[in-house]
Design a protein around this motif. Structure first.
Motif, PDB file in Angstrom:
ATOM      1  N   ALA A 105       0.340  -1.080  -0.007  1.00 36.58           N
ATOM      2  CA  ALA A 105      -0.374   0.114  -0.065  1.00 36.58           C
ATOM      3  C   ALA A 105       1.217   0.851   0.169  1.00 36.58           C
ATOM      4  N   ALA A 106       1.959   1.023   0.450  1.00 38.26           N
ATOM      5  CA  ALA A 106       2.888   2.391   0.792  1.00 38.26           C
ATOM      6  C   ALA A 106       3.713   2.714  -0.290  1.00 38.26           C
ATOM      7  N   GLN A 107       3.959   1.104  -1.431  1.00 38.49           N
ATOM      8  CA  GLN A 107       4.817   1.390  -2.326  1.00 38.49           C
ATOM      9  C   GLN A 107       3.630   1.956  -3.444  1.00 38.49           C
ATOM     10  N   ALA A 108       2.261   1.662  -3.449  1.00 37.31           N
ATOM     11  CA  ALA A 108       1.051   2.155  -3.939  1.00 37.31           C
ATOM     12  C   ALA A 108       1.075   3.405  -4.206  1.00 37.31           C
ATOM     13  N   THR A 109       1.307   4.595  -2.762  1.00 41.86           N
ATOM     14  CA  THR A 109       0.862   5.715  -2.878  1.00 41.86           C
ATOM     15  C   THR A 109       1.795   6.394  -2.429  1.00 41.86           C
ATOM     16  N   SER A 110       2.914   6.375  -2.866  1.00 43.22           N
ATOM     17  CA  SER A 110       4.396   6.646  -2.482  1.00 43.22           C
ATOM     18  C   SER A 110       4.436   7.641  -1.324  1.00 43.22           C
ATOM     19  N   LEU A 111       4.076   6.245   0.201  1.00 43.53           N
ATOM     20  CA  LEU A 111       3.998   7.120   0.960  1.00 43.53           C
ATOM     21  C   LEU A 111       5.046   5.619   1.753  1.00 43.53           C
ATOM     22  N   LEU A 196      -3.595   2.512  -9.679  1.00 37.82           N
ATOM     23  CA  LEU A 196      -3.602   1.994 -11.047  1.00 37.82           C
ATOM     24  C   LEU A 196      -4.345   3.078 -11.665  1.00 37.82           C
ATOM     25  N   ILE A 197      -5.854   4.062 -11.059  1.00 34.20           N
ATOM     26  CA  ILE A 197      -6.030   4.385 -11.822  1.00 34.20           C
ATOM     27  C   ILE A 197      -6.241   5.827 -11.506  1.00 34.20           C
ATOM     28  N   TYR A 198      -5.172   6.297 -10.116  1.00 30.31           N
ATOM     29  CA  TYR A 198      -3.819   7.721 -10.802  1.00 30.31           C
ATOM     30  C   TYR A 198      -3.162   7.753 -12.030  1.00 30.31           C
ATOM     31  N   ASN A 199      -2.534   6.277 -12.434  1.00 31.73           N
ATOM     32  CA  ASN A 199      -1.347   6.280 -13.221  1.00 31.73           C
ATOM     33  C   ASN A 199      -2.467   6.193 -13.848  1.00 31.73           C
ATOM     34  N   LEU A 200      -2.787   6.042 -14.850  1.00 36.36           N
ATOM     35  CA  LEU A 200      -4.282   5.917 -15.968  1.00 36.36           C
ATOM     36  C   LEU A 200      -4.106   7.513 -16.529  1.00 36.36           C
ATOM     37  N   ALA A 201      -5.171   8.402 -15.478  1.00 35.55           N
ATOM     38  CA  ALA A 201      -5.979   9.563 -15.551  1.00 35.55           C
ATOM     39  C   ALA A 201      -3.726  10.099 -15.806  1.00 35.55           C
ATOM     40  N   LEU A 202      -3.364   9.978 -15.290  1.00 37.35           N
ATOM     41  CA  LEU A 202      -2.171  11.002 -15.117  1.00 37.35           C
ATOM     42  C   LEU A 202      -1.663  10.748 -16.279  1.00 37.35           C
ATOM     43  N   GLN A 211       2.349  20.120 -21.370  1.00 38.23           N
ATOM     44  CA  GLN A 211       3.415  21.317 -21.108  1.00 38.23           C
ATOM     45  C   GLN A 211       2.923  21.663 -19.184  1.00 38.23           C
ATOM     46  N   LEU A 212       1.492  20.471 -18.881  1.00 35.70           N
ATOM     47  CA  LEU A 212       1.586  20.393 -17.616  1.00 35.70           C
ATOM     48  C   LEU A 212       2.797  19.726 -17.443  1.00 35.70           C
ATOM     49  N   MET A 213       2.462  19.852 -15.777  1.00 39.30           N
ATOM     50  CA  MET A 213       3.915  19.006 -14.986  1.00 39.30           C
ATOM     51  C   MET A 213       2.468  18.497 -13.982  1.00 39.30           C
ATOM     52  N   VAL A 214       1.844  17.457 -14.546  1.00 39.42           N
ATOM     53  CA  VAL A 214       1.418  16.570 -14.496  1.00 39.42           C
ATOM     54  C   VAL A 214       1.993  15.968 -12.246  1.00 39.42           C
ATOM     55  N   ALA A 215       2.902  15.920 -12.098  1.00 42.68           N
ATOM     56  CA  ALA A 215       3.246  14.621 -11.710  1.00 42.68           C
ATOM     57  C   ALA A 215       3.430  15.485 -10.299  1.00 42.68           C
ATOM     58  N   PHE A 216       3.325  17.266 -10.532  1.00 40.75           N
ATOM     59  CA  PHE A 216       3.179  18.471  -8.862  1.00 40.75           C
ATOM     60  C   PHE A 216       1.869  18.588  -9.203  1.00 40.75           C
ATOM     61  N   VAL A 217       0.970  17.824  -9.829  1.00 38.72           N
ATOM     62  CA  VAL A 217       0.174  18.366  -9.554  1.00 38.72           C
ATOM     63  C   VAL A 217      -1.115  16.617  -8.932  1.00 38.72           C
ATOM     64  N   GLY A 218      -0.405  15.342  -9.521  1.00 37.03           N
ATOM     65  CA  GLY A 218      -1.222  14.454  -9.150  1.00 37.03           C
ATOM     66  C   GLY A 218      -0.274  13.953  -7.174  1.00 37.03           C
ATOM     67  N   PRO A 220       0.144  15.645  -4.776  1.00 41.31           N
ATOM     68  CA  PRO A 220      -0.666  15.811  -3.045  1.00 41.31           C
ATOM     69  C   PRO A 220      -1.848  15.088  -3.803  1.00 41.31           C
ATOM     70  N   ALA A 221      -2.714  14.671  -4.720  1.00 41.23           N
ATOM     71  CA  ALA A 221      -3.799  13.955  -4.949  1.00 41.23           C
ATOM     72  C   ALA A 221      -3.920  12.645  -4.784  1.00 41.23           C
ATOM     73  N   ILE A 222      -2.598  12.116  -4.846  1.00 38.88           N
ATOM     74  CA  ILE A 222      -2.258  10.550  -4.741  1.00 38.88           C
ATOM     75  C   ILE A 222      -2.059   9.676  -3.047  1.00 38.88           C
ATOM     76  N   THR A 223      -1.723  10.975  -2.384  1.00 34.96           N
ATOM     77  CA  THR A 223      -1.264  10.802  -0.758  1.00 34.96           C
ATOM     78  C   THR A 223      -2.216  11.150  -0.190  1.00 34.96           C
ATOM     79  N   PHE A 224      -2.913  12.163  -0.273  1.00 29.70           N
ATOM     80  CA  PHE A 224      -4.792  12.460  -0.027  1.00 29.70           C
ATOM     81  C   PHE A 224      -5.086  11.150  -0.323  1.00 29.70           C
ATOM     82  N   ALA A 225      -5.042  10.906  -1.346  1.00 27.71           N
ATOM     83  CA  ALA A 225      -6.275   9.078  -1.229  1.00 27.71           C
ATOM     84  C   ALA A 225      -5.616   8.464  -1.060  1.00 27.71           C
ATOM     85  N   GLY A 226      -4.138   7.665  -0.662  1.00 29.18           N
ATOM     86  CA  GLY A 226      -3.774   6.928  -0.186  1.00 29.18           C
ATOM     87  C   GLY A 226      -4.385   7.057   1.821  1.00 29.18           C
TER      88      GLY A 226
END
Length: 257
Positions: A105-111, A196-202, A211-218, A220-226
């Protein structure tokens, strides 16, 4: 000075040997028992727990006649700890399942790097929290009572002084390890699906707007989701885990379910 009648000496020696043989199996099992056999528990406390479980188990186990010869006694001294360690490893795999589920779970959510060294065994924060909560829940649900029943029932499955067959024991061990990792992956499945849903959406967003830095936007989202999944899913995860643990205590040859 107190003198012991001569006719009581064989009876006393037989009972002491029976007590010692039970202690060998119980102490080996307690050293790996969840909650009671953790690294953070002092050795003296583990010894006291083993003695307490031994005094509970001994009256429920019929005494077995053992020949006074050295080979028979040496064989029992080797066999009983082996059986205790085998059953203890089967129980310890449930703690490993919680730790593995937390790592997935931690690896999947970057925590995975938060509080990684807080536990005696280096695990991510999610694994540490799930393990601590699972052990506390198991104790509250009567782990000590189920463990005593498990120890008594073990003498029905593996009679005292009887060595389990090596092929059956190895097959049982392989099945327990496989089912333990299967249980860990099942417990971490919500986090894997969210990742999986997060990476597909990203990937879709990055394809549409390079041109959008999606990593900076995504991030916090995956952290909050985790964290939200950990908050919302922990009761169900621990309930599933405790059911599997108590099912194993009732039928250790049936494995994890």
């Amino acid at each position: 000075m107190i003198s012991i009648p001569t006719e009581l000496l064989p009876y006393l020696g037989h009972n002491l040997w029976h007590l010692f043989a039970v202690f060998l199996r119980v102490s080996a099992l307690v050293s790996l028992l969840p909650a009671f056999g953790e690294r953070s528990i002092p050795t003296r406390v583990k010894l006291a727990v083993a003695i307490a479980f031994t005094l509970i188990v001994v009256p429920a186990i019929p005494a077995v006649e053992v020949s006074p010869g050295l080979p028979n006694m040496a064989g029992s001294i080797c066999i009983e700890p082996l059986i205790g360690l085998t059953l203890g490893i089967g129980l310890r795999l449930f703690v490993l399942a919680l730790q593995t589920a937390g790592s997935i779970a931690a690896q999947a959510t970057s925590l995975s790097q938060i509080l990684g060294g807080a536990a005696a065994e280096p695990v991510p924060a999610m694994g540490y929290l799930l393990t601590l909560a699972g052990l506390a829940l198991a104790v509250l649900l009567g782990l000590h009572i189920r463990a005593a029943q498990f120890m008594i029932h073990s003498y029905t499955l593996f009679p005292m002084g009887t060595l389990p067959a090596a092929p059956d024991l190895s097959q049982w061990g392989v099945n327990q390890v496989a089912r333990s990792f299967g249980l860990a992956f099942a417990l971490a499945m919500p986090f894997v699906i969210a990742s999986l849903i997060y990476n597909l959406a990203l990937g879709v967003i990055n394809r549409a707007m390079p041109q959008l830095m999606v990593a900076f936007v995504g991030a916090p989202a995956i952290t909050f989701a985790g964290l939200f999944l950990l908050f919302a899913g922990t009761p169900l995860i621990l309930s599933t885990w405790s059911d599997a643990l108590f099912t194993f205590l009732q039928n250790p040859l049936g494995g994890l379910r």
